[in-house]
Design a protein around this motif. Structure first.
Motif, PDB file in Angstrom:
ATOM      1  N   THR A 175       3.188  -1.753   0.989  1.00  9.71           N
ATOM      2  CA  THR A 175       3.267  -1.031   2.241  1.00  9.71           C
ATOM      3  C   THR A 175       3.262  -1.900   3.273  1.00  9.71           C
ATOM      4  O   THR A 175       2.695  -3.113   3.348  1.00  9.71           O
ATOM      5  CB  THR A 175       1.889  -0.159   2.485  1.00  9.71           C
ATOM      6  OG1 THR A 175       1.762   0.514   3.507  1.00  9.71           O
ATOM      7  CG2 THR A 175       0.691  -1.025   2.408  1.00  9.71           C
ATOM      8  N   ASP A 176       3.943  -1.376   4.468  1.00 14.38           N
ATOM      9  CA  ASP A 176       3.847  -1.960   5.535  1.00 14.38           C
ATOM     10  C   ASP A 176       2.591  -2.064   6.548  1.00 14.38           C
ATOM     11  O   ASP A 176       2.634  -2.863   7.473  1.00 14.38           O
ATOM     12  CB  ASP A 176       4.945  -1.685   6.336  1.00 14.38           C
ATOM     13  CG  ASP A 176       5.111  -0.208   6.734  1.00 14.38           C
ATOM     14  OD1 ASP A 176       4.067   0.544   6.586  1.00 14.38           O
ATOM     15  OD2 ASP A 176       6.067   0.203   7.548  1.00 14.38           O
ATOM     16  N   ARG A 177       1.620  -1.279   5.924  1.00 21.39           N
ATOM     17  CA  ARG A 177       0.324  -1.355   6.554  1.00 21.39           C
ATOM     18  C   ARG A 177      -0.343  -2.730   6.357  1.00 21.39           C
ATOM     19  O   ARG A 177      -0.283  -3.360   5.428  1.00 21.39           O
ATOM     20  CB  ARG A 177      -0.573  -0.051   6.309  1.00 21.39           C
ATOM     21  CG  ARG A 177       0.186   1.219   6.261  1.00 21.39           C
ATOM     22  CD  ARG A 177       0.393   1.450   7.600  1.00 21.39           C
ATOM     23  NE  ARG A 177       0.778   2.883   8.062  1.00 21.39           N
ATOM     24  CZ  ARG A 177       0.044   3.879   8.245  1.00 21.39           C
ATOM     25  NH1 ARG A 177      -1.256   3.881   7.958  1.00 21.39           N
ATOM     26  NH2 ARG A 177       0.525   5.156   8.513  1.00 21.39           N
ATOM     27  N   PHE A 178      -1.358  -3.064   7.275  1.00 23.32           N
ATOM     28  CA  PHE A 178      -2.444  -4.168   7.228  1.00 23.32           C
ATOM     29  C   PHE A 178      -2.848  -4.154   5.727  1.00 23.32           C
ATOM     30  O   PHE A 178      -3.203  -5.085   4.940  1.00 23.32           O
ATOM     31  CB  PHE A 178      -3.340  -4.114   8.057  1.00 23.32           C
ATOM     32  CG  PHE A 178      -4.202  -5.417   7.948  1.00 23.32           C
ATOM     33  CD1 PHE A 178      -3.803  -6.573   8.420  1.00 23.32           C
ATOM     34  CD2 PHE A 178      -5.657  -5.369   7.428  1.00 23.32           C
ATOM     35  CE1 PHE A 178      -4.526  -7.845   8.106  1.00 23.32           C
ATOM     36  CE2 PHE A 178      -6.265  -6.278   7.432  1.00 23.32           C
ATOM     37  CZ  PHE A 178      -5.728  -7.695   7.762  1.00 23.32           C
ATOM     38  N   SER A 179      -3.244  -2.621   5.282  1.00 18.80           N
ATOM     39  CA  SER A 179      -3.698  -2.813   3.873  1.00 18.80           C
ATOM     40  C   SER A 179      -3.222  -3.515   2.730  1.00 18.80           C
ATOM     41  O   SER A 179      -3.616  -3.750   1.798  1.00 18.80           O
ATOM     42  CB  SER A 179      -4.251  -1.167   3.473  1.00 18.80           C
ATOM     43  OG  SER A 179      -2.845  -0.725   3.615  1.00 18.80           O
ATOM     44  N   ASN A 180      -2.014  -3.740   2.841  1.00 26.95           N
ATOM     45  CA  ASN A 180      -0.980  -4.567   1.840  1.00 26.95           C
ATOM     46  C   ASN A 180      -1.693  -5.873   1.533  1.00 26.95           C
ATOM     47  O   ASN A 180      -1.329  -6.424   0.538  1.00 26.95           O
ATOM     48  CB  ASN A 180       0.402  -4.816   2.470  1.00 26.95           C
ATOM     49  CG  ASN A 180       1.277  -5.080   1.300  1.00 26.95           C
ATOM     50  OD1 ASN A 180       1.673  -4.468   0.568  1.00 26.95           O
ATOM     51  ND2 ASN A 180       1.489  -6.428   1.317  1.00 26.95           N
ATOM     52  N   VAL A 181      -2.510  -6.429   2.281  1.00 31.52           N
ATOM     53  CA  VAL A 181      -3.133  -7.759   2.003  1.00 31.52           C
ATOM     54  C   VAL A 181      -4.202  -7.523   0.830  1.00 31.52           C
ATOM     55  O   VAL A 181      -4.420  -8.503   0.235  1.00 31.52           O
ATOM     56  CB  VAL A 181      -4.216  -8.223   3.353  1.00 31.52           C
ATOM     57  CG1 VAL A 181      -3.154  -8.516   4.588  1.00 31.52           C
ATOM     58  CG2 VAL A 181      -5.411  -7.210   3.563  1.00 31.52           C
TER      59      VAL A 181
ATOM     60  N   GLY B 161      -2.849   4.344   3.568  1.00 25.50           N
ATOM     61  CA  GLY B 161      -1.513   4.109   4.060  1.00 25.50           C
ATOM     62  C   GLY B 161      -0.810   5.504   4.531  1.00 25.50           C
ATOM     63  O   GLY B 161      -1.587   6.405   4.997  1.00 25.50           O
TER      64      GLY B 161
END
Length: 272
Positions: A144-150, A85
């Motif tokens: 997080t607002d990143r794609f990694s939040n999935v 992130g």
């Protein structure tokens, strides 16, 4: 000389530093006892708070400069962040800035960097929090607002695959949030909820947003909904299996492709 730098977001809570951050750093050193160990915090806010208390904790760049001055020429930087992130990006940028100080620089992956990591962490949590009749276990992640939040949704899926329908993951600042988790809880006959952080340290989020007395804390909202709530203020860094994962990520760290001429490396070392 070999060096290992453990770089986490940091904490202003002395108990969390000792039980979680120092514990992970020592696990890295146990895996490579001949290395010089350093620690750094990526949060400038936390470093300012600690400096006001007389504790000077370096950021990544400062820590690497100090390690190079101490004779380290081969260093592995292991992040304490849970996922890639903003803080991890900042860490990598600072490592790149200091690459010329060393002959070899490696950077490990955050704890949750792939499907296998997510599954493994949920297995650790499932063992740590044994199923009890009428009780749900809700783990609080940051989000997080990143794609990694999935990864948080993936961890809920892995809990289901493990046969642990009583084990849920929510986040403070993203999805799934507490409203989502409470909707899932209402579908089953729970009378009790155990809250625990899915964070490296049990710091401000755990003590205030999760377990605090304020009406908006997770504990207060769940109690208002009729559940008997207990809070476990135990950061992930306190769990030996999690510390082992960080040590494995450090062992498997990949070398940065950033390179500099040997003359430049010598010049930067001299300037440091």
């Amino acid at each position: 000389m070999r060096g290992i730098l453990f770089a986490s977001f940091g904490t202003s809570h002395a108990d969390a530093q000792a039980s979680c951050l120092d514990a992970v750093a020592n696990a890295l050193l146990e895996a490579e006892p001949d290395a010089l160990l350093g620690q750094a915090y990526t949060s400038s806010i936390i470093r300012r708070v600690l400096l006001g208390r007389g504790q000077d904790v370096p950021d990544v760049r400062q820590a690497l400069v100090r390690m190079a001055a101490a004779g380290v020429d081969d260093v592995t930087v292991q992040p304490g962040h849970l996922m890639p992130g903003e803080e991890f990006d900042k860490l990598r940028s600072q490592v790149v800035d200091c690459a010329a100080l060393f002959d070899r620089v490696c950077v490990g992956e955050p704890l949750l960097s792939g499907t296998a990591d997510a599954e493994r962490v949920m297995r650790v949590m499932a063992r740590h929090y044994q199923a009890e009749q009428g009780r749900a276990v809700v783990l609080m992640g940051h989000g997080t607002d990143r794609f990694s939040n999935v990864v948080y949704a993936a961890m809920n899926f892995h809990a289901m695959l493990l046969g642990r329908s009583d084990l849920y993951v929510g986040t403070v600042e993203a999805q799934p949030d507490l409203d989502c988790v409470m909707g899932l809880l209402r579908e089953r006959d729970y009378s009790r909820v155990t809250l625990a952080p899915l964070m490296l340290v049990a710091g401000d989020h755990s003590k205030n947003d999760m377990a605090g007395d304020g009406e908006d804390s997770w504990a207060s909202r769940l109690r208002a909904a009729g559940y008997e709530v207990t809070c476990n203020l135990e950061g992930l860094g306190q769990l030996p299996d999690i510390r082992a994962m960080y040590a494995e990520h450090a062992r498997d760290a990949e070398q940065l492709t950033v390179a500099a001429p040997r003359e430049l490396r010598r010049g930067v070392r001299h300037a440091a």
